[in-house]
Design a protein around this motif. Structure first.
Motif, short mmCIF file in Angstrom:
data_model
loop_
_atom_site.label_atom_id
_atom_site.label_comp_id
_atom_site.label_asym_id
_atom_site.label_seq_id
_atom_site.Cartn_x
_atom_site.Cartn_y
_atom_site.Cartn_z
N PRO A 152 69.54 39.11 21.50
CA PRO A 152 68.33 38.57 22.13
C PRO A 152 68.63 37.58 23.26
CG PRO A 152 68.67 37.56 19.98
CD PRO A 152 69.67 38.66 20.10
N VAL A 153 69.84 37.05 23.32
CA VAL A 153 70.17 36.06 24.35
C VAL A 153 70.06 36.63 25.76
CG1 VAL A 153 71.93 34.48 25.24
CG2 VAL A 153 71.57 34.70 22.77
N PRO A 154 70.75 37.75 26.08
CA PRO A 154 70.57 38.30 27.43
C PRO A 154 69.15 38.76 27.72
CG PRO A 154 71.87 39.79 26.05
CD PRO A 154 71.74 38.50 25.31
N VAL A 155 68.45 39.21 26.69
CA VAL A 155 67.05 39.61 26.88
C VAL A 155 66.22 38.40 27.31
CG1 VAL A 155 64.97 40.45 25.72
CG2 VAL A 155 67.19 41.52 25.25
N LEU A 156 66.42 37.27 26.65
CA LEU A 156 65.69 36.06 27.00
C LEU A 156 66.02 35.60 28.41
CD1 LEU A 156 63.80 33.78 26.12
CD2 LEU A 156 65.80 32.58 25.20
N LEU A 157 67.30 35.65 28.79
CA LEU A 157 67.71 35.26 30.14
C LEU A 157 67.07 36.16 31.18
CD1 LEU A 157 71.50 34.43 29.65
CD2 LEU A 157 69.63 32.81 30.07
N LEU A 158 67.06 37.46 30.92
CA LEU A 158 66.45 38.40 31.85
C LEU A 158 64.96 38.13 32.02
CD1 LEU A 158 68.24 41.65 30.66
CD2 LEU A 158 68.37 40.74 32.97
N LEU A 159 64.27 37.87 30.92
CA LEU A 159 62.83 37.63 31.00
C LEU A 159 62.52 36.33 31.74
CD1 LEU A 159 61.71 38.72 27.40
CD2 LEU A 159 61.43 39.98 29.53
N VAL A 160 63.32 35.29 31.50
CA VAL A 160 63.09 34.01 32.17
C VAL A 160 63.35 34.13 33.67
CG1 VAL A 160 63.94 31.65 32.40
CG2 VAL A 160 63.53 32.61 30.13
N LEU A 161 64.47 34.75 34.04
CA LEU A 161 64.77 34.91 35.46
C LEU A 161 63.78 35.86 36.13
CD1 LEU A 161 68.68 35.05 35.62
CD2 LEU A 161 67.17 33.30 36.55
N GLY A 162 63.38 36.89 35.41
CA GLY A 162 62.38 37.80 35.96
C GLY A 162 61.06 37.10 36.19
N THR A 163 60.66 36.24 35.25
CA THR A 163 59.43 35.47 35.42
C THR A 163 59.52 34.54 36.63
OG1 THR A 163 58.99 35.53 33.04
CG2 THR A 163 57.90 33.80 34.31
N ALA A 164 60.67 33.87 36.78
CA ALA A 164 60.85 32.97 37.92
C ALA A 164 60.78 33.73 39.24
CB ALA A 164 62.18 32.24 37.79
N ALA A 165 61.44 34.89 39.27
CA ALA A 165 61.45 35.69 40.50
C ALA A 165 60.05 36.15 40.88
CB ALA A 165 62.39 36.89 40.34
N PHE A 166 59.33 36.72 39.92
CA PHE A 166 57.99 37.24 40.22
C PHE A 166 56.99 36.11 40.46
CE2 PHE A 166 59.53 41.14 37.97
CZ PHE A 166 59.39 42.00 39.06
N SER A 167 57.16 34.98 39.78
CA SER A 167 56.26 33.85 40.03
C SER A 167 56.41 33.34 41.45
CB SER A 167 56.55 32.71 39.04
OG SER A 167 56.17 33.07 37.74
N GLY A 168 57.66 33.22 41.90
CA GLY A 168 57.88 32.77 43.27
C GLY A 168 57.26 33.70 44.29
N LEU A 169 57.43 35.00 44.09
CA LEU A 169 56.86 35.97 45.02
C LEU A 169 55.33 35.97 44.97
CD1 LEU A 169 59.36 38.91 44.39
CD2 LEU A 169 59.30 37.38 46.36
N GLY A 170 54.78 35.83 43.76
CA GLY A 170 53.33 35.80 43.63
C GLY A 170 52.71 34.57 44.28
N LEU A 171 53.33 33.40 44.07
CA LEU A 171 52.83 32.18 44.68
C LEU A 171 53.00 32.20 46.20
CD1 LEU A 171 54.10 29.55 42.08
CD2 LEU A 171 51.74 30.30 42.45
N LEU A 172 54.09 32.81 46.66
CA LEU A 172 54.29 32.94 48.11
C LEU A 172 53.17 33.77 48.73
CD1 LEU A 172 55.99 32.61 50.69
CD2 LEU A 172 57.28 34.64 49.97
#
Length: 262
Positions: A152-172
């Protein structure tokens, strides 16, 4: 305690004007943002209903060749990636874009809540929604016969980084385009990435030239990384994590620089 000439006590109930502690303000704003997100029927359709229907439909009906093994083993990681994109990017971009148009952000910007704290509260609301999505989609996938592998560790890292990436693009997008343009562009991008991001259709089905470009999209990196871990049981997907980290830095950095509150 002192008394005035009229005999009324003063000092006991003296008001203490001032802002609440910052953590309390962030928690209150995050709770409000979460309730607003969950009460929005259109957002629920986008973030919950569509991913669920895609998971059930493509797992039950042999429409797309997902390779060897059960279709749900291929589809579940991709649908989890789609859920993150629909909440952190599409839903957040549309909601924030219309808040900006109606002057909500302008009013909040002059409140005691700092701007960065407002964005933190919005991110917390996104994370709460994603947790609910992940639980629901996981339960449905397990009922369909999904057999997840890996840690579950890499899954959690992927989800967190994915959320950060998409949040930045959405807010932009929400902070630079008009609300109507954000609505149209966010939905268009959602549909394009749904088809060409390796969520439902494997990237291997695309021409080699297209694959060389599509693999660097954030949803492709997120879905491929989740699939490597959950379907194939691999360790840390460093390449996919690196791609998501680059998108997160670029998206959040650009959003912080170019976001317009009015």
């Amino acid at each position: 305690m002192t008394t005035t000439g009229a005999g009324v006590a003063s000092g006991t109930f003296t008001p203490r004007p001032g802002a609440a502690p910052l953590p309390r303000m962030i928690r209150a704003q995050a709770a409000l943002e979460t309730r607003m997100l969950l009460r929005n029927g259109e957002q629920l359709l986008l973030t919950v209903v569509i991913p669920t229907l895609l998971l059930v439909l493509f797992s039950a009906v042999d429409i797309v060749d997902t390779g060897s093994g059960k279709p749900v083993d291929f589809l579940a990681p991709g649908v989890l990636a789609l859920a993150v994109m629909s909440t952190a990017f599409t839903g957040q971009a549309i909601a924030t874009g219309f808040e900006r148009r109606y002057g909500v952000l302008k009013r909040l910007a002059v409140s005691p809540l700092p701007r960065w704290a407002l964005m933190t509260a919005k991110t917390c609301a996104v994370l709460v929604t994603e947790v609910l999505q992940t639980v629901l989609l996981t339960v449905i996938a397990l009922a369909l016969g999904w057999s997840p592998q890996g840690s579950p560790v890499p899954v959690l890292l992927l989800l967190v980084l994915g959320t950060a990436a998409f949040s930045g693009l959405g807010l932009l997008m929400a902070g630079t385009l008009k609300a109507e343009a954000t609505l149209a562009a966010a939905n268009l991008v959602f549909l394009l990435l749904l088809v060409g991001g390796g969520v439902i259709v494997p990237l291997a089905k695309f021409p080699a030239a297209a694959q060389s470009v599509l693999q660097f999209l954030p949803v492709s990196a997120l879905s491929d990384g989740l699939r490597d871990v959950l379907q194939h049981g691999t360790g840390m997907p460093w390449t996919d994590l690196g791609i998501l980290a680059v998108w997160a830095v670029l998206g959040l950095g650009a959003a912080a620089k170019f976001f317009r509150w009015e």
